[in-house]
Motif scaffolding. Sequence first.
Motif, mmCIF file in Angstrom:
data_model
loop_
_atom_site.group_PDB
_atom_site.id
_atom_site.type_symbol
_atom_site.label_atom_id
_atom_site.label_comp_id
_atom_site.label_asym_id
_atom_site.label_seq_id
_atom_site.Cartn_x
_atom_site.Cartn_y
_atom_site.Cartn_z
ATOM 1 N N ARG A 277 -10.568 -15.602 -13.265
ATOM 2 C CA ARG A 277 -10.225 -15.415 -11.858
ATOM 3 C C ARG A 277 -8.846 -14.791 -11.680
ATOM 4 N N ARG A 278 -7.932 -15.085 -12.587
ATOM 5 C CA ARG A 278 -6.597 -14.492 -12.478
ATOM 6 C C ARG A 278 -6.651 -12.981 -12.658
ATOM 7 N N ARG A 279 -7.507 -12.508 -13.560
ATOM 8 C CA ARG A 279 -7.628 -11.067 -13.749
ATOM 9 C C ARG A 279 -8.217 -10.392 -12.519
ATOM 10 N N VAL A 280 -9.202 -11.040 -11.927
ATOM 11 C CA VAL A 280 -9.784 -10.486 -10.705
ATOM 12 C C VAL A 280 -8.743 -10.463 -9.594
ATOM 13 N N LEU A 281 -8.004 -11.564 -9.447
ATOM 14 C CA LEU A 281 -6.959 -11.637 -8.422
ATOM 15 C C LEU A 281 -5.921 -10.546 -8.642
ATOM 16 N N THR A 282 -5.510 -10.342 -9.906
ATOM 17 C CA THR A 282 -4.507 -9.324 -10.212
ATOM 18 C C THR A 282 -5.025 -7.932 -9.886
ATOM 19 N N ALA A 283 -6.267 -7.647 -10.283
ATOM 20 C CA ALA A 283 -6.840 -6.327 -10.031
ATOM 21 C C ALA A 283 -6.977 -6.064 -8.533
ATOM 22 N N VAL A 284 -7.381 -7.080 -7.786
ATOM 23 C CA VAL A 284 -7.594 -6.904 -6.341
ATOM 24 C C VAL A 284 -6.270 -6.680 -5.621
ATOM 25 N N THR A 285 -5.244 -7.443 -5.983
ATOM 26 C CA THR A 285 -3.969 -7.293 -5.270
ATOM 27 C C THR A 285 -3.315 -5.944 -5.589
ATOM 28 N N PHE A 286 -3.432 -5.454 -6.851
ATOM 29 C CA PHE A 286 -2.926 -4.121 -7.160
ATOM 30 C C PHE A 286 -3.760 -3.042 -6.452
ATOM 31 N N ALA A 287 -5.063 -3.291 -6.317
ATOM 32 C CA ALA A 287 -5.912 -2.349 -5.580
ATOM 33 C C ALA A 287 -5.505 -2.289 -4.116
ATOM 34 N N ALA A 288 -5.124 -3.426 -3.545
ATOM 35 C CA ALA A 288 -4.657 -3.447 -2.161
ATOM 36 C C ALA A 288 -3.364 -2.649 -2.022
ATOM 37 N N ALA A 289 -2.466 -2.794 -2.994
ATOM 38 C CA ALA A 289 -1.214 -2.030 -2.963
ATOM 39 C C ALA A 289 -1.486 -0.532 -3.068
ATOM 40 N N LEU A 290 -2.415 -0.141 -3.955
ATOM 41 C CA LEU A 290 -2.761 1.269 -4.097
ATOM 42 C C LEU A 290 -3.401 1.805 -2.819
ATOM 43 N N ALA A 291 -4.275 1.007 -2.213
ATOM 44 C CA ALA A 291 -4.916 1.428 -0.962
ATOM 45 C C ALA A 291 -3.887 1.627 0.136
ATOM 46 N N ALA A 292 -2.862 0.771 0.179
ATOM 47 C CA ALA A 292 -1.810 0.924 1.185
ATOM 48 C C ALA A 292 -1.035 2.217 0.965
ATOM 49 N N LEU A 293 -0.759 2.551 -0.307
ATOM 50 C CA LEU A 293 -0.071 3.806 -0.616
ATOM 51 C C LEU A 293 -0.909 5.008 -0.186
ATOM 52 N N LEU A 294 -2.195 4.977 -0.502
ATOM 53 C CA LEU A 294 -3.078 6.077 -0.124
ATOM 54 C C LEU A 294 -3.222 6.178 1.388
ATOM 55 N N ALA A 295 -3.192 5.032 2.069
ATOM 56 C CA ALA A 295 -3.305 5.038 3.529
ATOM 57 C C ALA A 295 -2.098 5.709 4.171
ATOM 58 N N SER A 296 -0.915 5.492 3.598
ATOM 59 C CA SER A 296 0.277 6.134 4.150
ATOM 60 C C SER A 296 0.200 7.647 3.990
ATOM 61 N N LEU A 297 -0.440 8.109 2.897
ATOM 62 C CA LEU A 297 -0.633 9.543 2.704
ATOM 63 C C LEU A 297 -1.739 10.076 3.605
ATOM 64 N N ALA A 298 -2.775 9.267 3.814
ATOM 65 C CA ALA A 298 -3.897 9.692 4.654
ATOM 66 C C ALA A 298 -3.483 9.845 6.108
ATOM 67 N N ALA A 299 -2.409 9.153 6.513
ATOM 68 C CA ALA A 299 -1.951 9.257 7.898
ATOM 69 C C ALA A 299 -1.530 10.674 8.249
ATOM 70 N N ARG A 300 -1.230 11.462 7.226
ATOM 71 C CA ARG A 300 -0.821 12.842 7.464
ATOM 72 C C ARG A 300 -2.015 13.794 7.525
ATOM 73 N N ALA A 301 -3.219 13.256 7.275
ATOM 74 C CA ALA A 301 -4.429 14.074 7.286
ATOM 75 C C ALA A 301 -5.255 13.743 8.528
ATOM 76 N N GLU A 302 -6.566 13.920 8.447
ATOM 77 C CA GLU A 302 -7.457 13.629 9.564
ATOM 78 C C GLU A 302 -7.567 12.115 9.766
ATOM 79 N N PRO A 303 -7.807 11.662 11.024
ATOM 80 C CA PRO A 303 -7.948 10.223 11.275
ATOM 81 C C PRO A 303 -9.048 9.566 10.444
ATOM 82 N N LEU A 304 -10.112 10.315 10.122
ATOM 83 C CA LEU A 304 -11.209 9.735 9.346
ATOM 84 C C LEU A 304 -10.726 9.233 7.993
ATOM 85 N N ALA A 305 -9.819 9.987 7.357
ATOM 86 C CA ALA A 305 -9.268 9.558 6.071
ATOM 87 C C ALA A 305 -8.438 8.282 6.245
#
Length: 442
Positions: A277-305
């Motif tokens: 479970r710790r590995r899953v928790l670690t992978a999910v929280t890093f995935a959330a951080a990566l998604a937040a980074l990509l979301a900040s970049l997507a804000a400069r593109a179309e709203p759909l992204a």
Amino acid sequence: MAPPLGAGFWYGFCRMLVAIRSAWALFVGLGMLMLGNGLQNSLIGIRAGVEAFSTEATGLMMAAYYVGLLAGAIVTPKVVGNVGHVRTFAALASTASTAALVHAVFVDPWTWGAMRAVTGFCYAGLYVVAESWLNDRATNETRGTLLSVYMVVLLGGIASSQFLLNLADTNSYLLFVLASVLVSMALVPISVSATPVPEFEAPEPLGLRALYRISPLGMVGALGTGMANAAVFSMSAVYGSTVGLSVPQIAIFVSASIVGGMAFQWPIGRLSDKLDRRRVLTAVTFAAALAALLASLAARAEPLALYAMMFLVGGMSLPMYSLCIAHTNDYLTPKQMVSASGTLMMVGGAGAIFGPIGVSLLMSEMGSDGFFVCIGAVHTAIGVFALYRMLRRAPLPLQEQGASVPLASTVGAPTATLPVDAIRDQMDRDLAAMAAPRLRRR
């Protein structure tokens, strides 16, 4: 060839329908409460920009909700014990309905902050009442299903509420009135329900130091998840206004994160039952951080992204609370679980207070990018701490891990953290106590 759906499936399905029917009034009432709360939360974020409130003032105003949430979770169990479920539910819903109207009358950040605290206090109490009521309606076979339906009602109501923003001008008082009406109407199904109310007994909390010694990652994860999820729930509409999204676009943007959380809760929980479970928790929280980074970049593109990335942010961030609860329960005895859940709920609520504040400070310094930077930084910190804990403690054997149940975050439902095994044991004791007098009479 055997039929795809056998008698066992239909028997289980019918039992599920009977269980849901036994709590229909509670689900309908909760759905209305979530519609009102979700609408009010996003409306305040939009109106704060229209009224030219500073970003810092808006963050403090949003954080006040979680101060009230934490206080309500502490106080309400004592109130329920004194006056009962129905009266407590009615008093809190009426107060929350009044607080929504005050926003329309006094447009001031201090008044709105005070009303946000009152609203948080009321909703914490409403969750306490609703969940204890729900657990009383459940049996050993239906409890997991009812808790899952409970989570869907909570998150689905908040997601649906975003589209109510399109029903009237956000600059008028009408949407505040609608939020008030929805909260008031939640009283109707609860009041007319003929089902008996349950007995209520609040558990004694497990101390912070003791719980940290048992599960440091569970405690730190609950604190960080409370911060991140509060930032998502409270400041998404503020972010949408800052980047120039229209009201319909803000509704889609906010609901995307909640729908993502609903979509990923169960798969992530099931995966954590099959792997460390710790590995899953670690992978999910890093995935959330990566998604937040990509979301900040997507804000400069179309709203759909941006919508797609926000779906992933919510999908990775919102299930984290269930993972923290499940990981902590892996190291607890059944007698400790209810008390530990109460302590984790307090920790998550304390973290939620700082989420909107942290976002507002970063947005004031960095602009709109501060929203996703804050979310990403918190999840990265959780992941780094999880990696550290892996070096300090050997993994728990898979056969010793308990089953994960998808539960709402502290932000959405502060008391929706009661572990199924502990609840079942408590219910068995209650049923035995109820049956004893009947056996003696026979």
